[in-house]
Design a protein around this motif. Structure first.
Motif, short mmCIF file in Angstrom:
data_model
loop_
_atom_site.label_atom_id
_atom_site.label_comp_id
_atom_site.label_asym_id
_atom_site.label_seq_id
_atom_site.Cartn_x
_atom_site.Cartn_y
_atom_site.Cartn_z
N ALA A 237 28.74 41.17 18.75
CA ALA A 237 29.94 41.43 17.98
C ALA A 237 29.66 41.69 16.51
O ALA A 237 28.94 40.94 15.86
N PRO A 238 30.28 42.75 15.96
CA PRO A 238 30.23 42.95 14.52
C PRO A 238 31.21 41.99 13.86
O PRO A 238 32.03 41.36 14.54
N GLU A 239 31.15 41.88 12.52
CA GLU A 239 32.08 40.96 11.85
C GLU A 239 33.51 41.49 11.88
O GLU A 239 34.46 40.74 11.95
N ALA A 240 33.66 42.82 11.84
CA ALA A 240 35.01 43.41 11.87
C ALA A 240 35.61 43.31 13.27
O ALA A 240 34.90 43.10 14.24
N ASN A 241 36.93 43.48 13.33
CA ASN A 241 37.62 43.48 14.62
C ASN A 241 37.39 44.85 15.28
O ASN A 241 37.83 45.87 14.76
N LYS A 269 40.67 47.99 5.33
CA LYS A 269 39.57 48.96 5.35
C LYS A 269 39.18 49.21 6.81
O LYS A 269 38.83 48.27 7.53
N ALA A 270 39.29 50.48 7.25
CA ALA A 270 39.06 50.78 8.67
C ALA A 270 37.83 51.66 8.86
O ALA A 270 37.44 52.41 7.97
N GLY A 271 37.22 51.56 10.05
CA GLY A 271 36.08 52.39 10.39
C GLY A 271 36.29 53.05 11.74
O GLY A 271 37.13 52.61 12.53
N VAL A 272 35.55 54.14 11.99
CA VAL A 272 35.65 54.84 13.27
C VAL A 272 34.25 55.07 13.84
O VAL A 272 33.34 55.48 13.11
N ILE A 273 34.09 54.81 15.15
CA ILE A 273 32.86 55.22 15.83
C ILE A 273 33.19 56.47 16.62
O ILE A 273 33.91 56.44 17.62
N ARG A 308 25.96 47.14 13.19
CA ARG A 308 25.45 46.44 12.00
C ARG A 308 25.78 47.20 10.72
O ARG A 308 26.00 46.60 9.67
N GLU A 309 25.80 48.54 10.79
CA GLU A 309 26.13 49.33 9.60
C GLU A 309 27.56 49.05 9.13
O GLU A 309 27.83 48.97 7.93
N PHE A 310 28.47 48.88 10.07
CA PHE A 310 29.85 48.57 9.68
C PHE A 310 29.92 47.21 9.00
O PHE A 310 30.68 47.01 8.06
N ASP A 311 29.13 46.26 9.46
CA ASP A 311 29.10 44.95 8.82
C ASP A 311 28.71 45.09 7.35
O ASP A 311 29.33 44.51 6.48
N GLY A 312 27.68 45.90 7.12
CA GLY A 312 27.21 46.11 5.75
C GLY A 312 28.29 46.73 4.87
O GLY A 312 28.33 46.49 3.67
N ALA A 313 29.18 47.53 5.47
CA ALA A 313 30.19 48.25 4.68
C ALA A 313 31.46 47.42 4.47
O ALA A 313 32.36 47.85 3.76
N GLY A 314 31.52 46.25 5.09
CA GLY A 314 32.67 45.36 4.88
C GLY A 314 34.01 45.89 5.37
O GLY A 314 35.03 45.68 4.72
N VAL A 315 34.04 46.57 6.51
CA VAL A 315 35.33 47.04 7.04
C VAL A 315 36.04 45.89 7.77
O VAL A 315 35.40 44.95 8.25
N ASP A 316 37.38 45.97 7.86
CA ASP A 316 38.15 44.92 8.54
C ASP A 316 38.33 45.23 10.02
O ASP A 316 38.39 44.33 10.84
N VAL A 317 38.46 46.52 10.33
CA VAL A 317 38.73 46.90 11.72
C VAL A 317 37.95 48.18 12.04
O VAL A 317 37.78 49.05 11.17
N ILE A 318 37.42 48.25 13.26
CA ILE A 318 36.68 49.44 13.69
C ILE A 318 37.34 49.97 14.97
O ILE A 318 37.56 49.21 15.91
N TYR A 319 37.64 51.26 15.00
CA TYR A 319 38.12 51.88 16.24
C TYR A 319 36.97 52.69 16.84
O TYR A 319 36.28 53.41 16.12
N SER A 320 36.76 52.55 18.14
CA SER A 320 35.68 53.30 18.77
C SER A 320 36.19 54.14 19.93
O SER A 320 37.06 53.70 20.70
N GLU A 321 35.66 55.34 20.02
CA GLU A 321 35.87 56.14 21.22
C GLU A 321 35.17 55.43 22.38
O GLU A 321 34.34 54.54 22.17
N CYS A 322 35.47 55.82 23.63
CA CYS A 322 34.78 55.26 24.79
C CYS A 322 33.70 56.24 25.26
O CYS A 322 33.84 57.45 25.05
N PHE A 323 32.65 55.71 25.86
CA PHE A 323 31.52 56.57 26.23
C PHE A 323 31.10 56.35 27.67
O PHE A 323 30.06 55.78 27.95
N SER A 324 31.95 56.80 28.59
CA SER A 324 31.61 56.63 30.00
C SER A 324 30.75 57.81 30.46
O SER A 324 31.15 58.59 31.32
N ALA A 340 33.81 44.13 21.67
CA ALA A 340 35.23 44.24 21.30
C ALA A 340 36.06 43.08 21.86
O ALA A 340 37.29 43.09 21.69
N GLY A 341 35.40 42.13 22.53
CA GLY A 341 36.17 41.07 23.18
C GLY A 341 37.22 41.66 24.12
O GLY A 341 38.33 41.15 24.25
#
Ligand code: TXA
Ligand code: MG
Length: 348
Positions: A237-241, A269-273, A308-324, A340-341
């Motif tokens: 788990a990253p620190e962000a949600n 502060k949001a991030g995207v994968i 881990r890169e998102f942790d370094g950037a201090g974002v609060d929430v990360i949204y990720s695409e799915c990769f099936s 993502a729990g």
């Protein structure tokens, strides 16, 4: 204790560094080292006190067994009570490499290493540094991933340093781990073998060698308990949600753009994968590419690094695409869902 970091070149291994590292292992100490999957935190698997140290350093629950790393087949015969025929077939096909086999152990393997279980997980890694260290360390190295329990697994020496700098004496820095996620685990103690953790070696590749196997239902169904003790914990788990967004490509992009606009309004502060194919379509937030959908190896390779890169950037929430993706989709989604729990939003 201050960690010493020694660079090591896979193609030109310095024997002095390996013999120093091997001595630490034989004396019951701990060394972090590269493998082709992720970095490992190694100690002598046959010394109960050495294995216990690993749990203390990682903050790992003591019921979560360790994988024993070996460098030759004869050494395997010495620690198991029985070798089913499938072992040789799988070893011929995938060892050395990213496959871990579970077998019934004998008395040589202490319960401290197996978390109290009568079975033992065994892997012969393909990394030359790892193989040299195993040989120098006496033949049997217990090694979980070299992260603090719960954090994303380390794929670079820098990740290990970040997590464990005050806690172990030596880290062998062999650069980036080639694959980037942990080995596939297969339990060979049951009549039909069961995959306990999906990884680089897919179910289809295994069935091509030994015939029918099943995937532990606890892997895909979050309501069931997985058979590998370690698979039940929140992990990676990253620190962000982290929230996964599922659906067709266009709907996922517009859903994520909507969610981020809302977050930004709320001062978050949001991030995207995303991937190389999609990152140009996101308007706001810290947008990082995990790789290329057409090259699934790249997604696997960057998965933990990007968290881990998102942790370094201090974002609060990360949204990720799915990769099936076709071959390793199950392994990738298994790790992402745990990180993502199991929070998944459907984009429609
Ligand atoms: O690629 C890998 O396998 C890496 C590198 C360092 O070799 N190691 C790794 O170890 O991923 P670790 O400790 O992070 O994960 C080991 C997993 C855990 O989920 C644990 O519960 C499971 O293997 N395991 C180990 N022994 C087992 C056993 N006897 N029965 C069932 N599950 C077992
Ligand atoms: Mg781990």
């Amino acid at each position: 204790m201050r960690m010493m970091v020694k660079k090591i070149d896979e193609d030109n291994i310095d024997p002095e560094v390996i013999s120093q590292a091997g001595r630490i292992i034989r004396e019951g100490g701990i060394v972090a080292f590269p493998t082709e999957t992720v970095y490992g935190l190694g100690a002598d698997a046959l010394q109960p006190e050495a294995s216990k140290k690993i749990y203390a350093v990682k903050g790992r629950p003591s019921d979560n067994p360790l994988i024993v790393h070996i460098c030759c087949m004869e050494d395997m015969e010495r620690i198991v009570s029985y070798m089913p025929e499938a072992v040789k077939l799988l070893a011929d096909a995938f060892w050395p490499g990213p496959l871990t086999m579970i077998l019934n152990k004998n008395d040589k393997v202490p319960y401290e290493t197996t978390g109290g279980m009568d079975t033992v997980a065994i892997r012969m890694p393909s990394s030359k540094t790892a193989l040299a260290l195993i040989r120098a360390g006496g033949g049997y190295i217990a090694a979980p991933s070299a992260n603090i329990s719960g954090r994303p697994s380390p794929t670079l020496a820098e990740h290990v340093y970040e997590d464990l700098k005050e806690r172990i004496p030596l880290l062998l820095d062999g650069g980036a781990a080639g694959i980037g996620i942990e080995s596939t685990i297969i339990d060979l103690t049951t009549e039909v073998p069961v995959i306990l953790r999906p990884g680089y070696i897919s179910l289809e590749m295994i069935e091509g060698v030994i015939g029918p196997v099943i995937m532990d239902p606890g892997i895909t169904d979050s309501a069931r308990k997985p058979k590998a003790p370690g698979m039940k914990y929140r992990h990676y788990a990253p620190e962000a949600n982290l929230i996964l967004v599922e659906g067709d490509a266009d709907s996922v992009i517009s859903k994520i753009n909507m969610l981020i606009a809302e977050d930004v309004r709320m001062g978050k502060k949001a991030g995207v994968i995303g991937t190389k194919e999609t990152i140009g379509h996101y308007g706001q937030g810290l947008v990082l590419s995990i790789g290329e959908r057409r090259e699934e190896d790249t997604i696997v390779h960057n998965l933990y690094k990007i968290l881990r890169e998102f942790d370094g950037a201090g974002v609060d929430v990360i949204y990720s695409e799915c990769f099936s993706t076709p071959r390793m989709g199950q392994a990738i989604m298994n790790r992402l869902l745990k990180a993502a729990g199991h929070q998944v939003i459907k984009a429609i």
